[in-house]
Design a protein around this motif. Structure first.
Motif, short mmCIF file in Angstrom:
data_model
loop_
_atom_site.label_atom_id
_atom_site.label_comp_id
_atom_site.label_asym_id
_atom_site.label_seq_id
_atom_site.Cartn_x
_atom_site.Cartn_y
_atom_site.Cartn_z
N THR A 1 0.79 -1.41 0.20
CA THR A 1 -0.26 -0.23 -0.30
C THR A 1 0.65 1.35 0.47
OG1 THR A 1 -1.52 -1.40 1.18
CG2 THR A 1 -2.15 1.53 1.39
N GLY A 2 1.88 1.85 0.15
CA GLY A 2 3.16 2.49 1.09
C GLY A 2 3.36 2.84 -0.51
N LEU A 3 4.10 2.17 -1.23
CA LEU A 3 4.24 2.09 -3.01
C LEU A 3 3.34 2.75 -3.52
CD1 LEU A 3 6.72 -1.53 -1.89
CD2 LEU A 3 7.71 1.33 -2.39
N GLU A 4 2.57 1.97 -3.36
CA GLU A 4 1.07 2.41 -4.27
C GLU A 4 0.93 4.05 -4.08
OE1 GLU A 4 -0.22 -1.66 -7.16
OE2 GLU A 4 -1.94 -0.35 -5.52
N ILE A 5 0.75 3.90 -2.89
CA ILE A 5 0.28 5.20 -2.43
C ILE A 5 1.36 6.72 -2.96
CG2 ILE A 5 0.52 5.40 -0.11
CD1 ILE A 5 -2.38 7.80 -2.30
N ALA A 6 2.69 6.23 -2.67
CA ALA A 6 3.49 7.08 -2.28
C ALA A 6 3.98 7.14 -4.55
CB ALA A 6 5.04 6.36 -2.10
N THR A 7 4.52 6.26 -5.33
CA THR A 7 4.41 6.92 -6.38
C THR A 7 3.40 7.38 -6.74
OG1 THR A 7 3.08 4.38 -6.99
CG2 THR A 7 6.04 4.50 -6.65
N GLU A 8 1.62 7.04 -6.78
CA GLU A 8 1.41 7.35 -7.48
C GLU A 8 1.35 9.53 -6.43
OE1 GLU A 8 -2.58 7.54 -10.27
OE2 GLU A 8 -0.58 5.71 -9.33
N LEU A 9 1.28 9.21 -5.77
CA LEU A 9 1.51 10.84 -4.84
C LEU A 9 2.00 11.58 -6.05
CD1 LEU A 9 0.75 10.23 -1.10
CD2 LEU A 9 -0.40 11.68 -3.12
N VAL A 10 2.96 11.31 -6.50
CA VAL A 10 4.30 12.08 -6.96
C VAL A 10 2.92 12.96 -8.25
CG1 VAL A 10 6.23 12.19 -8.94
CG2 VAL A 10 5.82 10.77 -6.69
N GLY A 11 2.74 12.35 -9.46
CA GLY A 11 1.78 12.73 -10.13
C GLY A 11 0.81 13.51 -9.79
N ARG A 12 0.43 13.19 -8.19
CA ARG A 12 -1.40 14.34 -7.94
C ARG A 12 -0.54 14.50 -7.31
NH1 ARG A 12 -4.42 9.81 -4.41
NH2 ARG A 12 -5.45 11.73 -3.71
N LEU A 13 0.30 14.94 -7.16
CA LEU A 13 0.96 16.33 -6.25
C LEU A 13 1.88 17.62 -7.78
CD1 LEU A 13 2.73 15.05 -2.95
CD2 LEU A 13 0.80 16.58 -3.08
N ARG A 14 1.77 17.13 -8.23
CA ARG A 14 2.95 17.41 -9.33
C ARG A 14 1.43 18.13 -10.51
NH1 ARG A 14 7.73 13.28 -11.61
NH2 ARG A 14 8.84 14.28 -9.86
N ALA A 15 0.60 17.64 -10.59
CA ALA A 15 -0.48 18.34 -11.52
C ALA A 15 -0.90 19.17 -9.72
CB ALA A 15 -1.45 17.29 -11.48
N LEU A 16 -1.04 19.23 -8.85
CA LEU A 16 -1.86 20.43 -8.33
C LEU A 16 -0.97 21.26 -7.79
CD1 LEU A 16 -3.44 18.52 -5.65
CD2 LEU A 16 -4.80 19.46 -6.95
N ALA A 17 0.97 21.06 -7.98
CA ALA A 17 1.47 22.09 -8.28
C ALA A 17 1.83 22.81 -9.14
CB ALA A 17 2.46 21.20 -7.69
N ALA A 18 1.55 22.11 -10.51
CA ALA A 18 1.88 22.56 -11.81
C ALA A 18 1.34 24.24 -12.27
CB ALA A 18 2.15 22.02 -13.30
N PRO A 19 0.12 24.13 -11.34
CA PRO A 19 -0.59 26.10 -11.97
C PRO A 19 -0.19 26.75 -10.71
CG PRO A 19 -2.21 24.08 -11.42
CD PRO A 19 -0.97 23.39 -10.79
N CYS A 20 0.77 26.43 -9.93
CA CYS A 20 0.61 26.90 -8.89
C CYS A 20 2.96 27.93 -9.18
CB CYS A 20 0.89 26.85 -8.07
SG CYS A 20 0.03 26.22 -7.02
N GLY A 21 2.72 27.22 -10.34
CA GLY A 21 4.11 27.14 -10.77
C GLY A 21 5.55 26.70 -9.39
N ALA A 22 4.26 25.65 -9.21
CA ALA A 22 5.56 24.80 -7.99
C ALA A 22 6.00 23.58 -8.09
CB ALA A 22 4.81 24.81 -6.82
N ALA A 23 5.81 22.88 -9.67
CA ALA A 23 5.99 21.86 -9.52
C ALA A 23 7.28 21.15 -9.13
CB ALA A 23 5.79 21.44 -10.86
#
Length: 410
Positions: free
Chosen positions: A164-186
């Motif tokens: 579970t930890g590996l699946e959520i950790a690897t998925e969070l990379v893309g999820r956070l980058r998608a949210l941070a990109a509009p803020c210029g913070a990817a």
């Protein structure tokens, strides 16, 4: 009184109800049918293995659309006590009303829960063990663009580097980058795995570990091994080695334990709280009671014990439900004989890795094979048919597997 009462609306509970109904229907010769009921406080089957995905609220299947067409009654309540001598279950409805439900045969399929730690700030830890928890995490992440800037705003700490930890950790990379990109913070996105063991994926086999490590490196997931979390506050995760991580998000994935309702059954339990069962999934020493899914310490192939996973919950449910009905009908029970053990671990944008057997031999295939296999499992294999009673009863046969051909890589 119900002929077969199933407690729990997860994979094991749903398939127990379907399998019991299938056999009882086949035996009916007169106008009076047998009664099968599923007691659960939730109206949906939650596709729990997928709760690491970005939109968890959609990962559910209405139980009434699956089981209603075959005549299974859903009782919207929580089982709070089981009296195996009187063959009664005490149930509490959402409005607090208590009632007693009698049964002739019982299947306990109330699942498992993540073991939450007792440490300062534990209430700030997210998890993806249940649908509400996964939704809370998703809401928390979606709020980050509006959160005050500062250290750790785009950092997530995941505690536990198992499946579970590996699946959520690897998925969070893309999820956070998608949210941070509009803020210029990817570029500020940071995901850190914290693991008590000295390696990641300790239970996933040595052959898979290099694949996992390469995926973590490709995604930039950091590792803090040989340590654990001791304290959490709003902006900091404190580790046992004395170091700290500035982070606004912390996810706990370490440890699972069977439903506390297993303690209501007067039978031996293992270290995970699972009930001892025989080959027919009868709870040892308790007449009329079967266990399935994460509540059952059932034997798998090669002298192994099943894992608390969807892979085993579905066939366990089918056999337990079938045998509960067979017991009523005076028919011989079926032995639990699961498909050979396999794993398929999602690794976010870095792909996936699949193993076969309890020695976790790496499964080779064309490029993209493991990712397509993971997609097939998540999007097709684990979902029961809705509004299709004939197909449901066909699949409820314990001799029918869920595995289908894997589509070629896209």
């Amino acid at each position: 009184m119900f002929d077969v009462l199933i407690l729990g609306g997860g994979f094991a509970g749903l398939w127990s109800a379907a399998a019991a109904t299938r056999l009882l229907r086949a035996a009916e010769t007169g106008p009076v049918g047998h009664s099968v009921a599923l007691l659960t406080p939730h109206p949906d089957l939650v596709l729990r293995p997928r709760l690491y995905e970005p939109d968890p609220a959609r990962l559910r299947v209405p139980l009434d659309r699956v089981l209603g067409p075959v005549g299974v009654r859903r009782i919207a309540a929580t089982a709070t006590a089981v009296d195996t001598a009187r063959r009664e279950v005490t149930a509490t409805a959402p409005d607090g009303t208590r009632s007693t439900v009698a049964y002739r045969r019982l299947v306990l399929a109330t699942g498992s829960a993540v073991v939450r730690p007792e440490l300062p700030g534990a209430a700030l830890l997210h998890d993806i063990d249940t649908l509400p928890a996964a939704v809370r995490l998703a809401d928390h992440l979606r709020a980050l663009p509006e959160a005050p800037d500062g250290p750790g705003r785009w950092t997530a700490v995941v505690v536990g580097a198992g499946f579970t930890g590996l699946e959520i950790a690897t998925e969070l990379v893309g999820r956070l980058r998608a949210l941070a990109a509009p803020c210029g913070a990817a570029d500020e996105v940071r995901v850190v795995l914290v693991e008590r063991a000295e390696v990641v994926g300790a239970g996933l086999g040595t052959e898979a570990r290099p694949v996992i490590t390469r995926a973590l490196d490709e995604l930039g997931v950091e590792r803090r091994l040989g340590t654990t979390v001791t304290r959490v506050d709003e902006r900091t995760v404190h580790l046992a080695d004395g170091s700290t991580l500035a982070a606004r998000t912390a996810v706990w994935t370490a440890g699972m334990r069977a439903s506390a309702l297993t303690a209501q059954i007067p039978a031996p339990r293992d270290e995970l709280g699972r009930l001892a069962v025989d080959g027919a999934l009868r709870v040892r020493g308790v007449a009329g009671v079967y266990a399935a899914g994460d509540t059952a310490a059932a034997a798998a192939e090669g002298g192994h014990t099943v894992l608390q996973s969807c892979q085993h919950a579905t066939p366990l449910g089918k056999v337990a439900g079938h045998n509960a009905a067979a017991d009523l009908l005076g028919l011989p029970p079926a032995d639990f004989a699961p498909d050979p053990y396999r794993t398929c671990l999602g690794l976010g944008a870095a792909g996936a890795v699949s193993t076969a057997g309890w020695d976790r031999t790496l499964r080779e295939g064309p490029e993209g094979f493991a990712k397509e296999l993971k997609r097939a499992i998540n999007e097709t294999w684990i979902s029961p048919p809705a509004d299709d009673p004939q197909e449901l009863l066909r699949q409820a046969d314990h001799r029918v597997g869920v595995r289908r051909p894997v589509p070629p890589p896209a």
